[in-house]
Scaffold this active site. Structure first.
Site, PDB file in Angstrom:
ATOM      1  NE  ARG A 185     -12.248  -5.246   7.764  1.00  0.00           N
ATOM      2  CZ  ARG A 185     -11.678  -4.472   6.849  1.00  0.00           C
ATOM      3  NH1 ARG A 185     -10.734  -4.947   6.073  1.00  0.00           N
ATOM      4  NH2 ARG A 185     -12.037  -3.211   6.714  1.00  0.00           N
ATOM      5  CB  THR A 188       1.049  -3.208   1.101  1.00  0.00           C
ATOM      6  OG1 THR A 188       1.383  -1.953   1.692  1.00  0.00           O
ATOM      7  CG2 THR A 188       1.730  -4.293   1.885  1.00  0.00           C
ATOM      8  CB  SER A 217       3.193  -2.519  10.511  1.00  0.00           C
ATOM      9  OG  SER A 217       2.575  -3.329   9.518  1.00  0.00           O
ATOM     10  CE1 TYR A 254      -1.344  -6.484   5.468  1.00  0.00           C
ATOM     11  CE2 TYR A 254      -0.707  -4.184   5.684  1.00  0.00           C
ATOM     12  CZ  TYR A 254      -1.251  -5.208   4.944  1.00  0.00           C
ATOM     13  OH  TYR A 254      -1.697  -4.964   3.671  1.00  0.00           O
ATOM     14  CG  HIS A 255       3.039  -2.744   6.010  1.00  0.00           C
ATOM     15  ND1 HIS A 255       2.559  -2.058   7.094  1.00  0.00           N
ATOM     16  CD2 HIS A 255       2.323  -2.312   4.952  1.00  0.00           C
ATOM     17  CE1 HIS A 255       1.602  -1.233   6.695  1.00  0.00           C
ATOM     18  NE2 HIS A 255       1.422  -1.367   5.409  1.00  0.00           N
ATOM     19  CE  LYS A 257      -0.273  -7.723   1.593  1.00  0.00           C
ATOM     20  NZ  LYS A 257      -1.556  -8.431   1.326  1.00  0.00           N
ATOM     21  NE  ARG A 295      -7.894   5.524  10.125  1.00  0.00           N
ATOM     22  CZ  ARG A 295      -6.807   6.240  10.393  1.00  0.00           C
ATOM     23  NH1 ARG A 295      -6.818   7.168  11.331  1.00  0.00           N
ATOM     24  NH2 ARG A 295      -5.700   6.042   9.722  1.00  0.00           N
ATOM     25  CE1 TYR A 301      -3.230   8.547  14.636  1.00  0.00           C
ATOM     26  CE2 TYR A 301      -2.083   6.899  13.328  1.00  0.00           C
ATOM     27  CZ  TYR A 301      -3.190   7.299  14.060  1.00  0.00           C
ATOM     28  OH  TYR A 301      -4.245   6.444  14.214  1.00  0.00           O
ATOM     29  NE  ARG A 332      -0.367   3.907  12.404  1.00  0.00           N
ATOM     30  CZ  ARG A 332      -1.008   3.562  11.310  1.00  0.00           C
ATOM     31  NH1 ARG A 332      -0.421   3.660  10.144  1.00  0.00           N
ATOM     32  NH2 ARG A 332      -2.252   3.125  11.364  1.00  0.00           N
TER      33      ARG A 332
HETATM   34  N1  NAD Z   1      -7.640  -1.812   1.555  1.00  0.00           N
HETATM   35  C1  NAD Z   1      -6.444  -1.246   1.394  1.00  0.00           C
HETATM   36  O1  NAD Z   1      -6.294  -0.022   1.495  1.00  0.00           O
HETATM   37  C2  NAD Z   1      -5.249  -2.089   1.054  1.00  0.00           C
HETATM   38  C3  NAD Z   1      -4.025  -1.448   0.759  1.00  0.00           C
HETATM   39  C4  NAD Z   1      -2.913  -2.220   0.417  1.00  0.00           C
HETATM   40  C5  NAD Z   1      -3.020  -3.594   0.378  1.00  0.00           C
HETATM   41  N2  NAD Z   1      -4.207  -4.197   0.683  1.00  0.00           N
HETATM   42  C6  NAD Z   1      -4.273  -5.657   0.601  1.00  0.00           C
HETATM   43  O2  NAD Z   1      -5.390  -6.027  -0.181  1.00  0.00           O
HETATM   44  C7  NAD Z   1      -5.981  -7.226   0.311  1.00  0.00           C
HETATM   45  C8  NAD Z   1      -7.456  -7.006   0.549  1.00  0.00           C
HETATM   46  O3  NAD Z   1      -7.625  -5.928   1.458  1.00  0.00           O
HETATM   47  P1  NAD Z   1      -9.047  -5.513   1.997  1.00  0.00           P
HETATM   48  O4  NAD Z   1      -8.952  -4.092   2.397  1.00  0.00           O
HETATM   49  O5  NAD Z   1     -10.082  -5.941   1.032  1.00  0.00           O
HETATM   50  O6  NAD Z   1      -9.114  -6.396   3.320  1.00  0.00           O
HETATM   51  P2  NAD Z   1     -10.348  -7.241   3.888  1.00  0.00           P
HETATM   52  O7  NAD Z   1      -9.996  -7.657   5.263  1.00  0.00           O
HETATM   53  O8  NAD Z   1     -11.600  -6.456   3.736  1.00  0.00           O
HETATM   54  O9  NAD Z   1     -10.388  -8.475   2.891  1.00  0.00           O
HETATM   55  C9  NAD Z   1      -9.661  -9.653   3.092  1.00  0.00           C
HETATM   56  C10 NAD Z   1     -10.674 -10.785   3.117  1.00  0.00           C
HETATM   57  O10 NAD Z   1      -9.954 -12.013   3.240  1.00  0.00           O
HETATM   58  C11 NAD Z   1     -10.629 -12.828   4.163  1.00  0.00           C
HETATM   59  N3  NAD Z   1      -9.663 -13.748   4.763  1.00  0.00           N
HETATM   60  C12 NAD Z   1      -8.594 -13.442   5.551  1.00  0.00           C
HETATM   61  N4  NAD Z   1      -7.973 -14.565   5.926  1.00  0.00           N
HETATM   62  C13 NAD Z   1      -8.662 -15.604   5.392  1.00  0.00           C
HETATM   63  C14 NAD Z   1      -8.517 -17.016   5.435  1.00  0.00           C
HETATM   64  N5  NAD Z   1      -7.566 -17.595   6.173  1.00  0.00           N
HETATM   65  N6  NAD Z   1      -9.408 -17.775   4.753  1.00  0.00           N
HETATM   66  C15 NAD Z   1     -10.409 -17.205   4.027  1.00  0.00           C
HETATM   67  N7  NAD Z   1     -10.592 -15.875   3.946  1.00  0.00           N
HETATM   68  C16 NAD Z   1      -9.727 -15.079   4.622  1.00  0.00           C
HETATM   69  C17 NAD Z   1     -11.232 -11.856   5.186  1.00  0.00           C
HETATM   70  O11 NAD Z   1     -12.316 -12.408   5.888  1.00  0.00           O
HETATM   71  C18 NAD Z   1     -11.628 -10.685   4.315  1.00  0.00           C
HETATM   72  O12 NAD Z   1     -12.955 -10.759   3.887  1.00  0.00           O
HETATM   73  C19 NAD Z   1      -5.206  -7.598   1.572  1.00  0.00           C
HETATM   74  O13 NAD Z   1      -4.275  -8.588   1.256  1.00  0.00           O
HETATM   75  C20 NAD Z   1      -4.492  -6.320   1.950  1.00  0.00           C
HETATM   76  O14 NAD Z   1      -3.277  -6.605   2.582  1.00  0.00           O
HETATM   77  C21 NAD Z   1      -5.314  -3.474   1.013  1.00  0.00           C
END
Ligand code: NAD
Length: 395
Positions: free
Chosen positions: A35, A157, A192, A194-195, A198, A254, A268, A339
């Site tokens: 990230r 998600t 999307s 990404y979704h 998931k 945001r 949007y 989108r």
């Molecule tokens: N934040 C939201 O609003 C939200 C909503 C729905 C679902 N999610 C899901 O929750 C999870 C966490 O989201 P977040 O907002 O904390 O995202 P984030 O990007 O802040 O956290 C994910 C972490 O995983 C690490 N990572 C990714 N690929 C990796 C790999 N191959 N090896 C080691 N580390 C790896 C990244 O460096 C990052 O620190 C995700 O799976 C996301 O899809 C988040």
């Protein structure tokens, strides 16, 4: 009890690590800084600098006397995940280098989490597909081969469901077809790429549950907002990462920054897009309650992890009202929608399961928004208007 957190440097991962550590768990975190590196590469910035994961683990230890073991490594490498189960792991930072033992719980956050990122172009699409599916598949095989009793809490998600014109249950639907009935995963139609990964995660884990009796809780989470948690207020160096750009910033986070820098809130299209939301503190509660009452062997348990629903228009109006009360001139702009999504639609998800296992919701009140604005406005000098909108197109 040992909790292994994959993606422990992330927006949700680091607060989760502190949360479990404070409550007496042995905690191991793994991250490869995907990230942070993506933010650097795309030049989207973050609201404030955040110490590295190793530095944060050391700060946490100095302040609390509790150890969070850190492994900086890429979880798409199967041997990395396997080393966390068979004891070959070499921690990047730990007070005691010896293996903690098998985790009772794995919290799986380690994914590329952004819909716009996955649609920048085919290269980012490939990174998203490879990264997300390989991490989940490696985890599943690690569990199959070394630790079938470990409970996985995966963050899915709500976007997996899309916006169907019927009510959304918690994961499963009973279908009657030509006089016969069966239970299936609710039809999913992601909004999307990404979704879509998931959805594929859920399918991979459902396979592991059916074949090898794995125990999985998949939390279908909505967009999260918030910044401070009970543990981060001890010291601001422990605060989680915070993005406000189009790619990694979630909508409420945001909008708050936009309100403070006089950037019209970017709704949007018509703004009727309705989603379920939750406070970052509720993510922690939901994960904790799921850990406390784990899925049984051979069960894929699905909860919809949202606390309330809002349309984009409703969120913009809330942020506008709170911002104006604080003396900011907050405007709302309806942009041409980059989108491909329904701008007005039916949306009626069920979200009772987490309440039934003890989660007490926090709601998005004006006070909560105001509190966030006060924290965020301290970093006004760091806010970059150029990262707020660039219009990554779905079509
Ligand atoms: N934040 C939201 O609003 C939200 C909503 C729905 C679902 N999610 C899901 O929750 C999870 C966490 O989201 P977040 O907002 O904390 O995202 P984030 O990007 O802040 O956290 C994910 C972490 O995983 C690490 N990572 C990714 N690929 C990796 C790999 N191959 N090896 C080691 N580390 C790896 C990244 O460096 C990052 O620190 C995700 O799976 C996301 O899809 C988040």
């Amino acid at each position: 009890m040992h909790v292994l957190i994959l993606g422990g440097d992330g927006y949700l991962g680091w607060p989760t690590a502190m949360y479990f550590s404070k409550r007496g768990y042995d905690v191991t975190v793994v991250d490869n800084y995907f990230r942070r590196n993506a933010c650097l590469e795309l030049d989207v910035g973050m609201l404030y600098p955040v110490p590295t994961l190793i530095e944060r683990a050391k700060i946490w230890y100095e302040l609390t006397g509790k150890e969070i073991k850190v492994l900086i490594a890429d979880l798409t490498e199967p041997e990395i995940i396997r080393s966390l189960f068979d004891g070959r792991v070499t921690y990047s930072w730990a007070l005691k280098k010896e293996f903690t033992g098998l985790p009772e719980t794995v919290v799986h956050y380690a994914e590329q989490p952004s819909a716009p990122y996955s649609l920048i172009d085919y290269r980012y699409a490939n990174i998203t597909v490879q990264n997300n599916l390989l991490v989940t598949n490696n985890l599943m095989w690690g569990l199959r081969d070394f630790s079938r009793d470990t409970h996985v809490i995966h963050i899915g998600t709500m976007g997996e469901y899309g916006t169907p014109n019927i009510d959304i249950p918690e994961g499963w639907i009973e279908i009657e077809h030509k006089g016969r009935k069966d239970k299936f995963l609710f039809p999913r139609q992601a909004s999307s790429l990404y979704h879509t990964t998931k959805i594929m995660d859920t399918d991979l884990m459902w396979f592991g549950v059916r074949m090898w009796d794995l125990r999985v809780t998949d939390l279908m989470q909505g967009p999260v907002y918030g910044i401070e948690t009970e543990e981060s207020v001890i010291d601001e160096r422990l605060r989680t990462i915070f993005n406000y750009d189009e790619i990694f910033g979630t909508i409420v986070n945001r909008f708050i920054v936009q309100a403070l820098v006089d950037y019209p809130l970017t709704v949007y299209g018509r703004g009727g897009q309705t989603r379920g939301y939750l406070n970052i503190n509720d993510t922690l509660q939901c994960v904790k309650m799921s850990e406390k009452t784990p899925a049984t062997k051979g069960e894929l348990r699905i909860f919809n992890q949202i606390m309330e629903t809002f349309s984009a228009n409703e969120l913009a109006e809330k942020v506008q009202r709170v911002g104006q009360n604080l003396g900011y001139d907050v405007r709302i702009d309806h942009l041409e929608n980059p989108r491909k999504e329904a701008e007005e639609h039916y949306y009626n998800p069920t979200y009772q399961g987490l309440g039934e296992i003890g989660v007490k919701p926090h709601y998005l009140t004006d006070e909560v928004l105001e509190g966030m604005m006060h924290v965020v406005e301290r970093f006004k000098e760091n806010m970059r208007r150029d990262v707020i909108f660039r219009g990554i197109k779905w079509g």
